[in-house]
Design an enzyme around this catalytic site. Structure first.
Site, short mmCIF file in Angstrom:
data_model
loop_
_atom_site.label_atom_id
_atom_site.label_comp_id
_atom_site.label_asym_id
_atom_site.label_seq_id
_atom_site.Cartn_x
_atom_site.Cartn_y
_atom_site.Cartn_z
N LYS A 175 -11.21 0.17 -1.31
CA LYS A 175 -11.31 1.35 -1.14
C LYS A 175 -10.57 2.08 -2.95
O LYS A 175 -9.33 1.49 -3.43
CB LYS A 175 -10.57 2.38 0.30
CG LYS A 175 -9.78 1.77 0.02
CD LYS A 175 -8.76 2.45 0.74
CE LYS A 175 -7.28 1.84 1.47
NZ LYS A 175 -7.79 1.57 2.92
N ASP B 202 -0.85 1.66 -3.80
CA ASP B 202 -1.66 0.69 -4.86
C ASP B 202 -2.63 1.84 -5.20
O ASP B 202 -3.81 0.99 -5.81
CB ASP B 202 -2.03 -1.11 -3.54
CG ASP B 202 -2.43 -0.41 -2.23
OD1 ASP B 202 -2.32 0.76 -2.15
OD2 ASP B 202 -3.45 -0.89 -2.22
N SER C 235 0.72 -1.66 0.00
CA SER C 235 -0.03 0.21 -0.35
C SER C 235 0.50 1.05 0.22
O SER C 235 1.59 1.62 -0.54
CB SER C 235 -0.30 -0.16 1.23
OG SER C 235 -2.18 1.28 0.92
N HIS C 236 0.79 2.03 1.37
CA HIS C 236 1.32 2.76 0.95
C HIS C 236 2.20 3.29 1.89
O HIS C 236 3.04 4.56 2.39
CB HIS C 236 0.47 4.57 1.77
CG HIS C 236 0.07 3.79 2.91
ND1 HIS C 236 -0.41 2.71 2.68
CD2 HIS C 236 0.76 3.95 4.14
CE1 HIS C 236 -0.89 2.48 5.06
NE2 HIS C 236 -0.40 3.15 5.39
N ASP D 47 -2.44 6.33 -3.53
CA ASP D 47 -1.00 5.92 -2.86
C ASP D 47 -0.03 4.79 -3.76
O ASP D 47 -0.54 4.64 -4.47
CB ASP D 47 -1.37 5.75 -1.47
CG ASP D 47 -2.59 4.05 -1.93
OD1 ASP D 47 -2.77 4.29 -2.42
OD2 ASP D 47 -2.36 3.20 -0.65
N ASP E 23 -5.92 2.66 -3.61
CA ASP E 23 -6.24 3.14 -3.43
C ASP E 23 -7.11 3.85 -2.30
O ASP E 23 -7.89 4.04 -2.00
CB ASP E 23 -6.90 1.72 -2.18
CG ASP E 23 -5.76 1.56 -1.14
OD1 ASP E 23 -4.94 2.17 -1.52
OD2 ASP E 23 -5.69 -0.42 -1.20
N ARG E 24 -6.07 5.11 -1.92
CA ARG E 24 -6.13 5.52 -1.04
C ARG E 24 -6.70 6.94 -1.86
O ARG E 24 -6.26 7.01 -3.07
CB ARG E 24 -5.25 6.21 -0.28
CG ARG E 24 -5.15 5.01 0.87
CD ARG E 24 -4.23 5.16 2.03
NE ARG E 24 -4.10 4.33 2.84
CZ ARG E 24 -3.38 4.27 4.07
NH1 ARG E 24 -2.93 5.45 4.56
NH2 ARG E 24 -3.53 3.04 4.91
C1 G1P Z 1 -4.24 2.04 8.50
C2 G1P Z 1 -5.48 2.49 8.43
C3 G1P Z 1 -6.92 1.41 7.88
C4 G1P Z 1 -6.54 0.79 6.01
C5 G1P Z 1 -5.45 0.38 6.36
C6 G1P Z 1 -5.29 -0.51 5.44
O1 G1P Z 1 -4.69 0.20 9.15
O2 G1P Z 1 -5.68 2.83 9.38
O3 G1P Z 1 -7.52 3.16 7.97
O4 G1P Z 1 -7.86 -0.22 5.98
O5 G1P Z 1 -4.45 1.04 6.71
O6 G1P Z 1 -5.35 0.59 4.09
P1 G1P Z 1 -3.21 0.58 10.31
O7 G1P Z 1 -2.23 0.06 10.09
O8 G1P Z 1 -4.54 1.39 11.04
O9 G1P Z 1 -4.57 -1.32 11.48
ZN ZN Z 2 -2.93 1.74 -0.41
#
Ligand code: G1P
Ligand code: ZN
Length: 540
Positions: A375, A278, A112-113, A276, A280-281
């Site tokens: 998302k 991947d 992800s990010h 981000d 999705d954000r």
């Molecule tokens: C974080 C975000 C959550 C999101 C997840 C995946 O998770 O807070 O809202 O769904 O990344 O993108 P966390 O690190 O808080 O468990």
């Molecule tokens: Zn992501």
């Protein structure tokens, strides 16, 4: 030839909020990825001859694991693998491809990010046939399998040519390499008024979309600059790089500061957005107006009917528990239900599948709808553009009008990253023990009216999920919430979420508006004493 290779379990291959996420070097250990992928396949039933979608966000090690996954899918009996050119698929595009091709499921390679490159993070996640992240029951099974794995199956066939569209075969399994963008773009065309957005751009409206050298670059170029006619150069950092150009592909005010500064300057464009690693954000910033993800969800819910895909109205909405209650007010006005789920996209899946909600979102810059089961960053950008095109107002005007009619939920998240895991866990235990005694405690003039450890009952499948965050609610609806992250890869990350509702004081500075609650949150948990941190590492 199909080979059965003996192996031994690794410690801690436990999938978190979004799959198994670790440092690249951990994934580079011999058999590490193979063990986890085999543990996924061993946890699935009835996939023989069926389709598996495979794609990733292009981060370092993506190609290697895509080839491994293809070979293992062939050896385990899948009938077809669908992947995209370069192995590149944004998470929402992968979700769409799974749904559209009626695939059995999909493997998404992403962290992800989180940063990429050889020293960054990597991740493997399984999505089920509905296109959404595997439900907890499944991920628990995968984890159980990782602890007893003794061998995995793999073909010794040649690498698939990921750079050429077309079809090939391995061990009788078909591999199709498709264009990453075209199916996704077609879906967006069914949801949004492309003509209205085109007219908006023709009128001189300027957008800047920062793809952060991550997966949404090709999507942004094709859709924003291609189909919608935004001037070339509207999409920046649009070439996906294995290390995201050395940056942290997290679209928040810290890591997308350059975009933020530009949007706050006189020469900035009308609308700024970022996505981000991947895809999705989303980050949404108007000229001189940052829109918090919680506010964005509320604003999108209030205006979604302006887009063709949502013209009939919304069935319901949902937000994760720590997300601000701004969307609740919109739901109340629309006369629809608002569900409160634990953090993580997988909890929205059942509600979306059951047709109980149309839009959902999280405070962590995730917003989405029933069009996929993830998302979707670019989707949020397009919905915003559709609304701006129809309302013919600026972001700041739309936001101010919204606050004037609904009131404003001041909101901030304070992250304490890489704190000592034991200290963080102890703090959560301490807070849990303290819950019964919190009622009546004061933050400034506000008194605590309720406190609990959030537990969720899923009305669709009947499952229960406990320990989802310490929630302290004040008499006016203000809230302080504590959670430990499920996605970090080093130590523990403590997240403290603070929210205060104001019906009249709409122009305060956020941290100032929240200062009593912030002091309270730090004090009762003893954050400084327990973690050694006087200040959070990231404030969003
Ligand atoms: C974080 C975000 C959550 C999101 C997840 C995946 O998770 O807070 O809202 O769904 O990344 O993108 P966390 O690190 O808080 O468990
Ligand atoms: Zn992501």
């Amino acid at each position: 030839m199909i080979k059965t290779v003996p192996t031994k379990p690794f410690e801690g291959q436990k999938p978190g909020t979004s799959g198994l996420r670790k440092k690249v070097s951990v994934f580079q250990q011999a058999y590490y990825a193979e063990n986890f992928i085999q543990s996924i396949f061993d946890g699935l039933e009835g996939f023989k001859g069926k389709t598996l979608v495979i794609g990733g966000d292009g981060r370092y090690f993506n190609r290697e694991v895509i080839q491994t996954t293809i070979r293992m899918a062939a050896a385990n009996g899948f009938g077809r693998v669908l992947t995209a050119k370069g192995g590149l698929l944004s998470t929402p595009a992968a979700s769409h491809l799974i749904r559209k091709s009626k695939a059995f499921g999909g493997i998404i390679l992403s962290a992800s990010h989180n940063p990429g490159g050889p020293d960054g993070d990597f991740g493997i996640k399984y999505n089920a046939g509905n296109g959404g992240p595997a439900p907890e029951k499944m991920t628990e099974q995968f984890f159980a399998n990782t602890k007893k794995i003794s061998s995995y199956k793999i073909s010794d066939g040649a690498d698939c040519n990921l750079d050429k569209l077309g079809t090939s075969k391995i061990e009788g399994m078909t591999i199709e390499v498709v264009d990453p963008v075209s199916d996704y773009q077609k879906l967006m065309e069914t949801l949004f008024d492309f003509d209205a957005i085109k007219t908006l751009f023709k009128s001189g409206f300027r957008v800047r979309f920062d793809a952060m050298h991550a997966i949404t670059g090709p999507y942004g170029h094709a859709i924003l600059e291609g189909a919608l006619g935004a001037p070339k150069g509207s999409v920046v950092n649009g070439t996906p790089l294995p290390d995201f150009g050395g940056h942290h592909p997290d679209p928040n005010l810290v890591h997308a500061k350059e975009l933020y500064d530009l949007m706050m300057s006189a020469s900035g464009p009308d609308f700024g957005a970022a996505s981000d690693g991947d895809g999705d954000r989303n980050l949404i910033i108007g000229k001189n107006q940052f829109v918090t993800p919680s506010d964005s969800l509320a604003l999108l819910a209030a205006n979604a009917h302006l887009a063709p895909g949502y013209a009939k109205g919304l069935a319901g909405v949902a937000r994760s528990m720590p997300t601000s209650c701004a969307v609740d007010r919109v739901a109340a006005k629309l006369g629809i239900k608002c569900f409160e789920t634990p953090t993580g996209w997988k909890f929205f899946g059942n509600l979306l599948d059951a047709g109980m909600i149309t839009l959902c979102g999280e405070e962590s810059a995730g917003t989405g709808s029933n069009h996929v089961r993830e998302k979707d960053g670019l989707w949020a950008v397009l919905l915003w553009l559709n609304i701006l095109a129809k309302r013919q107002q600026s972001v700041v005007e739309i936001v101010r009008e919204h606050w004037a009619s609904y009131g404003r939920n001041y909101y901030s998240r304070h992250d304490y990253e890489e704190v000592d895991a034991e200290a963080a866990n102890k703090m959560m235990v301490f807070l849990r023990d303290k819950l019964p005694n919190l009622k009546g405690e004061k933050a400034g003039a506000l008194a605590v009216s309720a406190a609990d450890d959030f537990a969720y009952h899923d009305i669709v499948d009947g499952s229960n999920t406990a320990n989802q965050g310490i929630r302290i609610v004040f008499e006016d609806g203000s809230r302080v919430i504590y959670r430990l992250s499920g996605t970090g890869t080093a130590g523990a990350t403590l997240r403290v979420y603070v929210e205060k509702y104001e019906s009249k004081n709409l122009g305060l500075e956020t941290q100032a508006a929240l200062s009593d609650l912030i002091g309270f949150a730090r004090g009762i948990a003893g954050i400084a004493e327990r973690t050694g941190r006087m200040e959070p590492t990231v404030i969003t």
